[in-house]
Design an enzyme around this catalytic site. Structure first.
Site, PDB file in Angstrom:
ATOM      1  N   LYS A  80      31.866-142.898 -33.674  1.00 38.79           N
ATOM      2  CA  LYS A  80      32.213-142.887 -32.238  1.00 38.79           C
ATOM      3  C   LYS A  80      30.937-142.729 -31.402  1.00 38.79           C
ATOM      4  O   LYS A  80      29.879-142.421 -31.957  1.00 38.79           O
ATOM      5  CB  LYS A  80      33.189-141.732 -31.976  1.00 38.79           C
ATOM      6  CG  LYS A  80      32.596-140.372 -32.299  1.00 38.79           C
ATOM      7  CD  LYS A  80      33.634-139.274 -32.425  1.00 38.79           C
ATOM      8  CE  LYS A  80      32.940-137.972 -32.771  1.00 38.79           C
ATOM      9  NZ  LYS A  80      33.865-136.886 -33.067  1.00 38.79           N
ATOM     10  N   ARG A 130      42.628-128.159 -29.533  1.00 40.24           N
ATOM     11  CA  ARG A 130      42.319-129.420 -28.878  1.00 40.24           C
ATOM     12  C   ARG A 130      43.450-130.380 -29.203  1.00 40.24           C
ATOM     13  O   ARG A 130      44.586-129.960 -29.340  1.00 40.24           O
ATOM     14  CB  ARG A 130      40.941-129.933 -29.376  1.00 40.24           C
ATOM     15  CG  ARG A 130      40.284-130.921 -28.475  1.00 40.24           C
ATOM     16  CD  ARG A 130      38.870-131.292 -28.933  1.00 40.24           C
ATOM     17  NE  ARG A 130      38.826-132.030 -30.207  1.00 40.24           N
ATOM     18  CZ  ARG A 130      37.727-132.586 -30.698  1.00 40.24           C
ATOM     19  NH1 ARG A 130      36.582-132.494 -30.044  1.00 40.24           N
ATOM     20  NH2 ARG A 130      37.753-133.234 -31.848  1.00 40.24           N
ATOM     21  N   TYR A 135       9.715-134.209  -6.689  1.00 39.98           N
ATOM     22  CA  TYR A 135      10.693-133.722  -5.705  1.00 39.98           C
ATOM     23  C   TYR A 135      10.769-132.202  -5.706  1.00 39.98           C
ATOM     24  O   TYR A 135      10.856-131.573  -6.767  1.00 39.98           O
ATOM     25  CB  TYR A 135      12.080-134.261  -6.043  1.00 39.98           C
ATOM     26  CG  TYR A 135      12.273-135.738  -5.779  1.00 39.98           C
ATOM     27  CD1 TYR A 135      12.066-136.278  -4.514  1.00 39.98           C
ATOM     28  CD2 TYR A 135      12.693-136.575  -6.800  1.00 39.98           C
ATOM     29  CE1 TYR A 135      12.267-137.635  -4.282  1.00 39.98           C
ATOM     30  CE2 TYR A 135      12.902-137.925  -6.572  1.00 39.98           C
ATOM     31  CZ  TYR A 135      12.688-138.446  -5.314  1.00 39.98           C
ATOM     32  OH  TYR A 135      12.894-139.779  -5.082  1.00 39.98           O
ATOM     33  N   MET A 157      14.823-140.017 -11.418  1.00 42.10           N
ATOM     34  CA  MET A 157      15.737-140.992 -12.002  1.00 42.10           C
ATOM     35  C   MET A 157      15.045-141.843 -13.063  1.00 42.10           C
ATOM     36  O   MET A 157      15.577-142.059 -14.155  1.00 42.10           O
ATOM     37  CB  MET A 157      16.330-141.871 -10.900  1.00 42.10           C
ATOM     38  CG  MET A 157      17.532-142.664 -11.322  1.00 42.10           C
ATOM     39  SD  MET A 157      18.263-143.561  -9.944  1.00 42.10           S
ATOM     40  CE  MET A 157      19.228-142.313  -9.139  1.00 42.10           C
TER      41      MET A 157
HETATM   42  C1  LIG Z   1      33.375-136.095 -34.098  1.00 39.56           C
HETATM   43  C2  LIG Z   1      34.352-135.657 -35.116  1.00 39.56           C
HETATM   44  C3  LIG Z   1      33.935-135.346 -36.423  1.00 39.56           C
HETATM   45  C4  LIG Z   1      32.482-135.259 -36.830  1.00 39.56           C
HETATM   46  O1  LIG Z   1      31.956-134.000 -36.425  1.00 39.56           O
HETATM   47  P1  LIG Z   1      30.413-133.624 -36.713  1.00 39.56           P
HETATM   48  O2  LIG Z   1      30.302-132.225 -36.221  1.00 39.56           O
HETATM   49  O3  LIG Z   1      29.609-134.560 -35.888  1.00 39.56           O
HETATM   50  O4  LIG Z   1      30.195-133.783 -38.154  1.00 39.56           O
HETATM   51  C5  LIG Z   1      34.919-135.105 -37.362  1.00 39.56           C
HETATM   52  N1  LIG Z   1      36.233-135.125 -37.025  1.00 39.56           N
HETATM   53  C6  LIG Z   1      36.659-135.371 -35.764  1.00 39.56           C
HETATM   54  C7  LIG Z   1      38.103-135.357 -35.462  1.00 39.56           C
HETATM   55  C8  LIG Z   1      35.736-135.636 -34.772  1.00 39.56           C
HETATM   56  O5  LIG Z   1      36.152-135.867 -33.529  1.00 39.56           O
END
Ligand SMILES: *Cc1c(COP(=O)(O)O)cnc(C)c1O
Length: 375
Positions: free
Chosen positions: A37, A135, A265, A313
């Site tokens: 991801k 979550r 700045y 920036m």
């Molecule tokens: C991103 C994610 C992982 C990987 O976690 P890391 O800490 O980067 O190894 C595993 N499972 C889920 C559901 C995730 O969202």
């Protein structure tokens, strides 16, 4: 080499090393889902996935359907799991691109069942349960209800159960044992011999014994970083993770300024003595966070030098008063190694008040990437 001043270089050999690091920590029957991801945590989802696939990776994890589609279209043939669900408009993509849905509500289970029945096919889904992460995912009691609904409906099959650890990066944290316990109980209640069970992120693989189940899901570790922000075992001679990303820029201008000059700045830095500054063409638009103002260091001629004043920036200033012979066009390392010095994403994260994950996403996804040849 691209046209931008700022270059992200990805080392596929490091990605491969890190994949084997995790593969070696799982037993023979345990599959590996590489989390790709966020465009492979800034390393390029497709390029990273191809490296992991050629190293023997079994599956890939993405957040959204669109990422799964891009991965499939790039030629990835392994399983692709989509973590963040679907809606009426994109549910067809699971079927068209052979993606595995992770489900956590009745509505999407019914949607998937309808779509499958219309197409006269069946689809396997994994159920996401919240065993203490707080979550996404259903709590234990609801998981039983969802599992029953999946079993009742046509066209949809329960093929796996997954959960997630909240604090696995800290070895001594007591919550991990509880989370694992709750997951194990649910697996016993809901699973069958064919269902694939998975809960372990990088931290769990490293720190929570017995958490591998049928598949592990490393993310950050695949890109070379330990989830606790520690440097790991580089000097021990043991197998260790290797950071795969480096970020460089080039000096745009070298200028001498008198004592008492305000820099950038807000004049948050004022020179104490006559100083030499290197103006660098990188700023927060490139993922070099403004929070790094007056805090970060960069490498020039193999030495650490401080960033002075606010990061803008597209520009920031490094203090090169103590260096000799620096010219415009000289290479500057933002992340990575030059000579004997190394700046890590953990270090940048500490300066900015964040973690390596965010630093890698920001720098990797906001700059031109190139890949070194695979060894
Ligand atoms: C991103 C994610 C992982 C990987 O976690 P890391 O800490 O980067 O190894 C595993 N499972 C889920 C559901 C995730 O969202």
């Amino acid at each position: 080499m691209g046209d931008s001043w700022n270059q992200v270089r990805i080392n596929p050999a490091a990605l491969k090393n890190n994949f084997h690091f995790f593969k070696n920590r799982a037993d023979d029957k345990t599959r590996v889902m590489a989390m790709v991801k966020a465009d492979g945590y800034g390393h390029g989802m497709i390029e990273a996935a191809k490296v992991f696939a050629s190293a023997g990776c079994d599956a890939f994890g993405v957040a959204e359907i669109s990422e799964g589609v891009a991965l499939r279209q790039s030629g990835i043939v392994e399983d692709i799991y989509v973590l963040l669900g679907c809606h009426q408009e994109n549910v067809a993509k699971y079927f068209e691109f052979n993606l595995v849905p992770i489900v956590f509500d009745i509505a999407s289970i019914e949607l998937l069942s309808r779509e499958a029945t219309n197409r006269n096919v069946e689809i396997g889904v994994h159920l996401k349960v919240d065993c203490g992460m707080g979550r996404i995912g259903v709590v234990a009691e609801e998981a039983v209800v969802l599992k029953q609904r999946i079993d009742q409906l046509p066209g949809i099959n329960f093929t796996g159960l997954m959960s997630h650890f909240p604090i696995s990066e800290i070895p001594a944290d007591v919550s991990s044992a509880d989370v694992k316990e709750r997951f194990t109980t649910l697996c016993d209640a809901l699973g069958n011999p064919e269902s694939l069970l998975h809960i372990a992120n990088s931290g769990a693989v490293l720190n929570v014994p017995g958490s591998s189940f049928g598949m592990i899901r490393p993310g950050i570790g695949l890109y070379g970083y330990y989830p606790d922000g520690q440097p790991g075992l580089e000097d021990s001679g043991e197998e260790h993770l290797i950071p795969a990303m480096s970020v460089t820029t080039k000096i745009l201008q070298v200028k001498r300024v008198p004592a008492g000059s305000g820099i950038s700045y807000g004049h948050t830095y004022v020179t104490q003595k006559e100083s030499v500054l290197a103006v660098l063409p990188i700023g927060y638009e490139d993922g070099y966070l403004r929070a790094l103002s007056n805090r970060a260091q960069v490498l020039i001629h193999g030495k650490r030098v401080p960033i002075r004043g606010r990061i803008c920036m597209n520009l920031c200033m490094a203090d090169i008063t103590d260096l000799e012979g620096v010219c415009s066009g000289d290479e500057v390392v933002i992340l990575g190694t030059q000579g004997k010095e190394t700046i890590t994403a953990d270090e940048i994260g500490q300066w900015a008040g964040t973690i390596s994950y965010e630093v890698l996403c920001l720098l990797g996804n906001n700059n031109e990437r190139t890949y070194t040849k695979q060894s």
